[in-house]
Design an enzyme around this catalytic site. Structure first.
Site, mmCIF file in Angstrom:
data_model
loop_
_atom_site.group_PDB
_atom_site.id
_atom_site.type_symbol
_atom_site.label_atom_id
_atom_site.label_comp_id
_atom_site.label_asym_id
_atom_site.label_seq_id
_atom_site.Cartn_x
_atom_site.Cartn_y
_atom_site.Cartn_z
ATOM 1 N N GLU A 45 -147.174 91.601 -8.867
ATOM 2 C CA GLU A 45 -148.252 90.714 -8.425
ATOM 3 C C GLU A 45 -148.256 90.732 -6.901
ATOM 4 O O GLU A 45 -147.231 90.476 -6.264
ATOM 5 C CB GLU A 45 -148.002 89.274 -8.887
ATOM 6 C CG GLU A 45 -147.979 89.078 -10.382
ATOM 7 C CD GLU A 45 -147.629 87.630 -10.741
ATOM 8 O OE1 GLU A 45 -147.554 86.780 -9.830
ATOM 9 O OE2 GLU A 45 -147.412 87.359 -11.927
ATOM 10 N N ASP A 56 -148.601 77.041 -4.856
ATOM 11 C CA ASP A 56 -147.368 77.613 -4.329
ATOM 12 C C ASP A 56 -146.522 76.607 -3.579
ATOM 13 O O ASP A 56 -147.029 75.733 -2.869
ATOM 14 C CB ASP A 56 -147.703 78.790 -3.404
ATOM 15 C CG ASP A 56 -148.276 79.965 -4.182
ATOM 16 O OD1 ASP A 56 -147.683 80.304 -5.218
ATOM 17 O OD2 ASP A 56 -149.314 80.516 -3.774
ATOM 18 N N TYR A 169 -149.998 84.235 -18.595
ATOM 19 C CA TYR A 169 -149.015 83.705 -17.657
ATOM 20 C C TYR A 169 -148.618 82.315 -18.137
ATOM 21 O O TYR A 169 -149.400 81.373 -18.063
ATOM 22 C CB TYR A 169 -149.651 83.621 -16.264
ATOM 23 C CG TYR A 169 -148.700 83.403 -15.113
ATOM 24 C CD1 TYR A 169 -147.803 82.329 -15.093
ATOM 25 C CD2 TYR A 169 -148.700 84.266 -14.009
ATOM 26 C CE1 TYR A 169 -146.949 82.130 -14.032
ATOM 27 C CE2 TYR A 169 -147.848 84.071 -12.932
ATOM 28 C CZ TYR A 169 -146.973 83.012 -12.947
ATOM 29 O OH TYR A 169 -146.123 82.817 -11.888
#
Length: 256
Positions: A45, A56, A169
């Site tokens: 990725e 994040d 995911y």
């Protein structure tokens, strides 16, 4: 060519690595890609630096800022991917946010992904219910939109899994990315629910950083995703990080 993501999961548990493009510079990112491949990574990725990466944690936030300060932009990243594709067929997916894709133009972005050899797109701030606005371009240019399932998805997991392409995911925990000592989510239940309705592989990310964690995850999932721990190595060693990344990933694969 279009089965590169599927190939990452063929007859094995996939190891997926995340690195931010352009930290500390794009030449180094190229080196890191080859180091990851050499160490046995199955899919990479590539993060497109963004000023407000809401999914994040601090480690990847700082990497984004370093890359942006170095003048990295989407066009330069596409050029780098084009060069990388001359030397490797490792599956590559962009991790980005919707705003940069929208500003670039949905169609032009997907077209450029197809031209340069990007196989998938991970967009954490794009809810499954809103994928329709880019789905036509995903199908037209054969670039998979990677769907997320999380502990809060519950009743939506089956719906998401039925439509999933590339891989699913599975977020191991709530909150942002970052190294975690322990994963407490009932991952098995989440993944079993997805598997009931879909053959699309499931890979677990968020917090994975040890070989032991990977070994446990691979009992229930099709792959594991490691990001922040690798980005920390880049933060520490900068342009000289490639051998350290390779060594670390080899230790993660050692118990598999």
């Amino acid at each position: 060519m279009k089965n590169r993501i599927q190939n990452a999961f063929n007859n094995k548990k996939a190891f997926i690595a995340f690195i931010p493009a352009g930290d500390p510079d794009l030449e180094s990112t190229e080196e890191f890609i080859f180091a990851l491949e050499k160490a046995g990574t199955d899919l990479i990725e590539l993060g497109i630096p963004f000023s407000d990466p809401i999914a994040d944690g601090i480690v990847i936030q700082k990497a984004n800022l370093r890359a942006l300060a170095g003048g990295v932009n989407i066009e330069k990243i596409f050029d780098m991917v084009k060069k990388v594709r001359i030397k490797t067929q490792i599956p590559l997916a962009f991790l980005t946010y919707l705003n940069p894709v929208f500003n670039y133009s949905y169609e032009e972005f997907f077209k450029k992904c197809a031209e340069t050899g990007i196989d998938g797109l991970i967009i954490p701030d794009l809810p499954f219910e809103e994928q329709s606005e880019i789905k036509e371009y995903s199908e037209k240019y054969e670039v998979d939109i990677i769907s997320f399932i999380a502990p809060t998805s519950k009743d939506r997991i089956e719906t998401i899994a039925k439509e999933a392409r590339g891989f699913i995911y599975a977020a191991s925990s709530m909150g942002v990315t970052g190294v975690r000592a322990k994963i407490t989510t009932d991952l098995k239940s989440m993944i079993d629910t997805a598997k009931k309705v879909s053959n699309t592989p499931c890979a677990v990310g968020f917090g994975i950083n040890t070989a032991e964690q990977i070994r446990e995850i691979e009992k229930i999932a099709d792959g594991s995703i490691v990001g922040s721990a690798i980005v920390k190595i880049i933060e520490e060693h900068g342009k000289n990080a490639a051998p350290h990344i390779e060594k670390y990933v080899k230790t993660l694969r050692s118990l598999n």
